[in-house]
Design an enzyme around this catalytic site. Structure first.
Site, PDB file in Angstrom:
ATOM      1  N   HIS A 399       0.814  -1.217   0.000  1.00 35.70           N
ATOM      2  CA  HIS A 399       0.000   0.000   0.000  1.00 35.70           C
ATOM      3  C   HIS A 399       0.849   1.270   0.000  1.00 35.70           C
ATOM      4  O   HIS A 399       0.313   2.371  -0.145  1.00 35.70           O
ATOM      5  CB  HIS A 399      -0.948  -0.017   1.215  1.00 35.70           C
ATOM      6  CG  HIS A 399      -2.226   0.732   0.983  1.00 35.70           C
ATOM      7  ND1 HIS A 399      -2.456   1.503  -0.126  1.00 35.70           N
ATOM      8  CD2 HIS A 399      -3.371   0.819   1.733  1.00 35.70           C
ATOM      9  CE1 HIS A 399      -3.659   2.041  -0.063  1.00 35.70           C
ATOM     10  NE2 HIS A 399      -4.236   1.639   1.054  1.00 35.70           N
ATOM     11  N   ASP A 403      -2.460   1.696  -4.729  1.00 33.08           N
ATOM     12  CA  ASP A 403      -3.682   2.048  -3.986  1.00 33.08           C
ATOM     13  C   ASP A 403      -4.808   1.050  -4.246  1.00 33.08           C
ATOM     14  O   ASP A 403      -4.704   0.174  -5.104  1.00 33.08           O
ATOM     15  CB  ASP A 403      -4.110   3.493  -4.307  1.00 33.08           C
ATOM     16  CG  ASP A 403      -4.304   3.707  -5.798  1.00 33.08           C
ATOM     17  OD1 ASP A 403      -4.721   2.746  -6.484  1.00 33.08           O
ATOM     18  OD2 ASP A 403      -4.016   4.814  -6.285  1.00 33.08           O
TER      19      ASP A 403
END
Ligand code: CAO
Length: 429
Positions: A399, A403
């Site tokens: 992450h 995204d």
């Protein structure tokens, strides 16, 4: 061993020129290797480059070849022992003729295997087979220890010296060993101990594969994971696989080659998914090769070899590579090359069971997918309910650089390929 060597020197000091093979460093950060097996026995003639010993480190399979021609005189480690890098592995008499001594004087670990007997009321009663060396038998006898009560930790259930010492030194109680459960759905009745002693904890040394897992998983969980799940209809691909399976021989064609090919095709439009991340330089390298790492359950634990250049391979070529890697993995013979340079990973736990998991990324990779079992589900079509085969999939992205929206779009592309496998035909070369 040392006593035996001294004896050989003493007997004929001028007729023997011993050369010692030192275990070379197989790769950065490796301190020891596990000896799998010896291919030659002491007192046998060997030629230069003969493979004498197979071993493995947490980076893969290793063969040790003889740098000399001569007669193998001494093995410094037994099968399943851990051997220190830089220590002697074997000794060869380079001027050697075969010894006229009985070969029983120099024994391999294999030739030291005997079955245990017990004298009872003047009769010899054969007991369960115990695999160990005469030296360890002597030690057990001296301490009046029944070897059938010792839990073996050596290869093929062999009792090692440390297994016996743990009991003699009181670290561990003799116990009844519990068989490994192959079929998790089969529940055996519990084994009841006849003794009233309290159960003792058991200290188990990690294998090289498990040690590798300690390092890699600790490293991996420093990454902030974004985990995402999706259900995928399998009916089309189930039909396609049945059709293809009926027409091919000699290759095991499971769903994995389709999953792997679809992954590669989907990545063509999402190159960041097949990238490696360097957090020190804050750079992402979009990898040209799609080297798909596959988590495999093996007798030695979790191993993750990769199929190289999936972008230029057909589903059949991928299936062949899978078969090869599974075969080598089950024998503990994967090489460093099979294990390194993976760019993305897949894990299929579905043949064992489960639905969703939270897969752990293998840095410097940035993405991993995992599949549970395919299960039937009733879905409404118009006024009717129809049965559909559903695969539960889970995905984790790094992450820091990927995204949720990119993950969702990428997984949607992969899902579209699996649910409409004819689209994959458009990409055939
Ligand atoms: N859904 C439906 N059927 C599945 C399935 C799934 N998700 N996964 C496997 N199957 C089927 C296969 O198609 C095959 O059926 P056929 O005999 O009809 O061909 C059968 O189950 C056995 O498959 P397999 O497990 O031998 O082969 P595979 O290609 O599906 O998977 C491998 C290969 C190496 C991924 C698998 O054997 C394995 O080791 N899985 C465990 C991975 C693991 O431990 N993951 C956890 C990692 S984190 O610790």
């Amino acid at each position: 061993m040392l006593v035996r060597l001294a004896r050989c020197f003493h007997k004929s000091p001028l007729c023997m020129k011993l050369e010692t093979f030192i275990i070379p460093q197989p790769g950065e950060g490796i301190a020891e290797v596990e000896i799998i097996r010896w291919l030659v026995k002491p007192n046998e003639k060997v030629k230069e480059f003969d493979i004498l010993c197979e071993a493995r480190s947490d980076k893969g399979f290793i063969e040790y070849k003889s740098p000399f021609a001569g007669v193998l005189k001494e093995l410094m480690y037994k099968s399943s022992e851990m051997a220190q890098i830089g220590s002697p592995l074997f000794k060869i008499d380079v001027d050697g003729e075969l010894s006229s001594e009985p070969t029983a004087e120099i024994k391999t670990p294999e030739s030291q295997i005997e079955s245990e007997h017990e004298e009872s009321s003047g009769q010899y009663v054969k007991k369960a087979k115990v695999l160990t060396t005469p030296c360890i038998r002597g030690l057990a006898k001296k301490h009046k220890l029944d070897l059938t009560k010792v839990t073996p930790t050596g290869k093929d259930g062999r009792i090692l010296k440390e297994d016996v010492l743990k009991i003699i030194e009181g670290v561990q109680q003799p116990e009844i060993s519990v068989p490994v459960v192959d079929d998790p759905k089969h529940i055996s009745p519990p084994l009841m101990s006849k003794t009233t002693s309290t159960p003792e904890d058991k200290i188990v040394k990690l294998t090289p594969v498990q040690r590798g897992m300690v390092k890699s998983m600790t490293q991996a969980l420093k990454i902030p994971h974004l985990t995402y799940s999706e259900d995928v209809h399998m009916d089309e691909i189930i039909a396609l696989r049945s059709q293809l399976k009926a027409n091919i021989k000699d290759i095991k064609l499971t769903f994995m080659p389709f999953f792997i090919k679809a992954l590669s095709l989907a990545m063509l439009d999402f190159p960041i998914i097949n990238s490696v991340f360097n957090e020190n330089t804050l750079e992402c390298i979009y990898k040209a090769s799609h080297n798909v790492s596959i988590a495999m359950d093996s007798p030695f634990g979790l191993i993750v070899p990769n199929i190289k250049d999936v972008q230029s391979k057909s589903i059949f070529e991928i299936a062949k590579d899978m078969n090869r890697l599974q075969d080598l993995g089950s024998k503990g013979k994967l090489t460093d090359n099979d294990l390194k340079n993976g760019t993305i990973a897949l894990s299929n736990i579905g043949s064992i069971g489960g639905t969703y998991v939270a897969p752990v990324i293998m840095p410097p990779q940035v993405f991993i997918g995992a599949f549970g079992a395919t299960r039937p589900r009733l879905e409404k079509r118009g006024s009717e309910y129809v049965e559909k085969q559903i695969l539960a999939t889970s995905w984790s992205a790094d992450h820091r650089i990927i995204d949720g929206a990119t993950t969702a779009r990428f997984v949607a592309r992969w899902k579209a390929l699996i649910e409409n496998p004819s689209i994959m035909l458009l990409h055939l070369k």
